[in-house]
Write a protein that holds these residues in place. Structure first.
Motif, PDB file in Angstrom:
ATOM      1  N   GLY A 162       0.804  -1.218   0.000  1.00  0.00           N
ATOM      2  CA  GLY A 162       0.000   0.000   0.000  1.00  0.00           C
ATOM      3  C   GLY A 162       0.834   1.264   0.000  1.00  0.00           C
ATOM      4  O   GLY A 162       2.035   1.234  -0.287  1.00  0.00           O
ATOM      5  N   THR A 173      -2.567  -1.776  -4.013  1.00  0.00           N
ATOM      6  CA  THR A 173      -3.729  -1.059  -3.459  1.00  0.00           C
ATOM      7  C   THR A 173      -4.200   0.076  -4.366  1.00  0.00           C
ATOM      8  O   THR A 173      -5.323   0.562  -4.194  1.00  0.00           O
ATOM      9  CB  THR A 173      -3.408  -0.448  -2.082  1.00  0.00           C
ATOM     10  N   TYR A 177      -7.906   1.705  -4.239  1.00  0.00           N
ATOM     11  CA  TYR A 177      -8.254   3.076  -3.842  1.00  0.00           C
ATOM     12  C   TYR A 177      -9.061   3.782  -4.929  1.00  0.00           C
ATOM     13  O   TYR A 177     -10.050   4.454  -4.641  1.00  0.00           O
ATOM     14  CB  TYR A 177      -6.981   3.876  -3.527  1.00  0.00           C
ATOM     15  N   HIS A 180     -12.611   2.393  -5.144  1.00  0.00           N
ATOM     16  CA  HIS A 180     -13.424   2.866  -4.011  1.00  0.00           C
ATOM     17  C   HIS A 180     -13.829   4.328  -4.222  1.00  0.00           C
ATOM     18  O   HIS A 180     -15.002   4.689  -4.033  1.00  0.00           O
ATOM     19  CB  HIS A 180     -12.623   2.698  -2.716  1.00  0.00           C
ATOM     20  N   THR A 203      -1.807  -2.763   6.258  1.00  0.00           N
ATOM     21  CA  THR A 203      -2.825  -2.685   5.200  1.00  0.00           C
ATOM     22  C   THR A 203      -4.185  -2.373   5.806  1.00  0.00           C
ATOM     23  O   THR A 203      -4.940  -1.531   5.285  1.00  0.00           O
ATOM     24  CB  THR A 203      -2.868  -4.010   4.396  1.00  0.00           C
ATOM     25  N   LEU A 207      -6.567   0.821   4.871  1.00  0.00           N
ATOM     26  CA  LEU A 207      -7.927   0.676   4.337  1.00  0.00           C
ATOM     27  C   LEU A 207      -8.932   1.334   5.273  1.00  0.00           C
ATOM     28  O   LEU A 207      -9.884   1.988   4.830  1.00  0.00           O
ATOM     29  CB  LEU A 207      -8.256  -0.808   4.120  1.00  0.00           C
ATOM     30  N   ILE A 212     -12.505   1.775   3.493  1.00  0.00           N
ATOM     31  CA  ILE A 212     -12.716   0.662   2.556  1.00  0.00           C
ATOM     32  C   ILE A 212     -13.037  -0.604   3.351  1.00  0.00           C
ATOM     33  O   ILE A 212     -12.251  -1.013   4.216  1.00  0.00           O
ATOM     34  CB  ILE A 212     -11.471   0.443   1.663  1.00  0.00           C
ATOM     35  N   HIS A 214     -13.089  -4.109   4.814  1.00  0.00           N
ATOM     36  CA  HIS A 214     -12.043  -5.139   4.776  1.00  0.00           C
ATOM     37  C   HIS A 214     -12.177  -6.041   5.993  1.00  0.00           C
ATOM     38  O   HIS A 214     -12.800  -5.666   6.986  1.00  0.00           O
ATOM     39  CB  HIS A 214     -10.664  -4.494   4.752  1.00  0.00           C
TER      40      HIS A 214
END
Ligand code: MRU
Length: 344
Positions: A162, A173, A177, A180, A203, A207, A212, A214
């Motif tokens: 990331g 990532t 990103y 999203h 990570t 996120l 996001i 996860h």
């Protein structure tokens, strides 16, 4: 990317040198540390205060610039020293070579300034490369999402590829990103990534900072999820891709690639050209870092009341290779700044 709502890069110039996030402390505490000398940069890379293939390249480039500021005659010696900080990610050598080439024919009095300028441009280029990887990967995610738009796209990733592993956006990532940001419904399975837990600690932190969805999973869970149809694709980063397309990445990546192949799940590797090593014929030639067994034998973190604690998880001798090699035949495609390609 966003850190406590503010847009930052993971490395930035200061008056005395550079600042980096102390990744040993994340996510429990967000602390910047200043590196003022080449020795500081060497230590920060070796001891993994900073980490991730492109980011250690950027920090090493500034390390070489700081060496030249302090002693303009130190070019080859500082290059050699910084190059030994960690063995596996080829970005480290790439970035040091870039700085050396940029300054080697200059008068001594001009070397430091030119080296800092080159390190700055390595950072800017890394951001642009990752952004381009993101745009190409986004198309891939959109295609897969369109096949099943009634549910979130489930992506599995390993380690931390990331923004904390790069100057910004990350490699694997970056498409996540962008997807999203553009409103795609997605969910990321985050491999814990023992022994240093870059997935669970870094990570997941990233996120979370971007809202996001996860879930952190133990490293052995991915195979079951793939058998159950709960993974639409795997995207990982890499520390070195050899001329034949073999992929060296954080230990455990290979097992995910095997499970993906057995279950017909696409397995993608996201990388900038700075991670390709055409001098090595195959992954068998990549130097695999072996780290101290204590990384496996001890765990650190806050207790329920927030006090720092360190506990043992085994009393036996521990063996701790930090990377493995996924053969090119298991890779569905490489997401690069030039597009998604089958062959390197
Ligand atoms: O040992 P680390 O934490 O430096 O390992 C990092 C990884 O393996 C990443 O997946 C890799 O650097 C690619 S990320 C852009």
């Amino acid at each position: 990317m966003k850190l406590n709502g503010e847009w930052v890069r993971s490395v930035a110039r200061t008056e005395a040198g550079i600042r980096i996030l102390d990744q040993r402390k994340l996510p429990w505490s967000v602390e910047w540390i200043e590196l003022r000398t080449a020795d500081d940069a060497f230590r920060a890379i070796r001891e993994m205060w900073t980490r991730g293939a492109p980011l250690i390249g950027a920090v090493a480039a500034y390390g070489l610039a700081m060496a030249l500021r302090d002693d303009p005659l130190s070019l080859d010696q500082a290059h050699a020293q910084l190059n030994q900080a960690r063995p596996t990610a080829v970005n480290l050598r790439w970035a040091l070579d870039q700085v050396r080439e940029a300054v080697r024919n200059l008068p001594l009095s001009e070397r430091a300034e030119a080296a800092f300028a080159k390190a700055d441009s390595i950072c800017d280029e890394d951001v642009a490369l990752n952004r381009a990887i993101g745009e190409h990967g986004l198309k891939l995610l959109e295609d897969l999402y369109a096949r099943n738009p009634d549910r979130p796209l489930n992506i599995l990733t390993h380690c931390n590829p990331g923004w904390l592993a790069t100057v910004d956006y990350g490699t694997a990532t970056a498409p996540i990103y962008l997807a999203h940001e553009r409103g795609m419904k997605l969910h990321v399975w985050v491999d814990e990534t023992r022994p240093r837990n870059q997935g669970a600690l870094l990570t997941a932190f990233e996120l979370d900072g971007h809202g996001i969805p996860h879930s952190v999973i133990a490293d052995n869970v991915g195979g079951l999820l793939m058998q159950r149809g709960q993974v639409d694709l795997v995207i990982v980063g890499t520390d070195r891709v050899t001329a034949n397309g073999d992929v060296c990445n954080k230990i455990g990546t290979y097992l995910k690639a095997l499970a993906a192949r057995d279950n017909g799940v696409p397995f993608y590797v996201a990388l900038p050209y700075t991670t390709i090593d055409r001098h090595l014929a195959s992954g068998a030639d990549v130097p695999i870092e072996e780290r101290d067994g204590d990384e496996l034998a001890w765990l650190s973190g806050p207790t329920g009341t927030g006090e720092p604690a360190t506990i043992r998880v085994t009393g036996s001798p521990a063996y701790n290779p930090a990377f493995d090699v996924t053969p090119a035949r298991l890779v569905t495609g490489y997401i690069t700044e030039r597009g998604v390609i089958d062959l390197i």
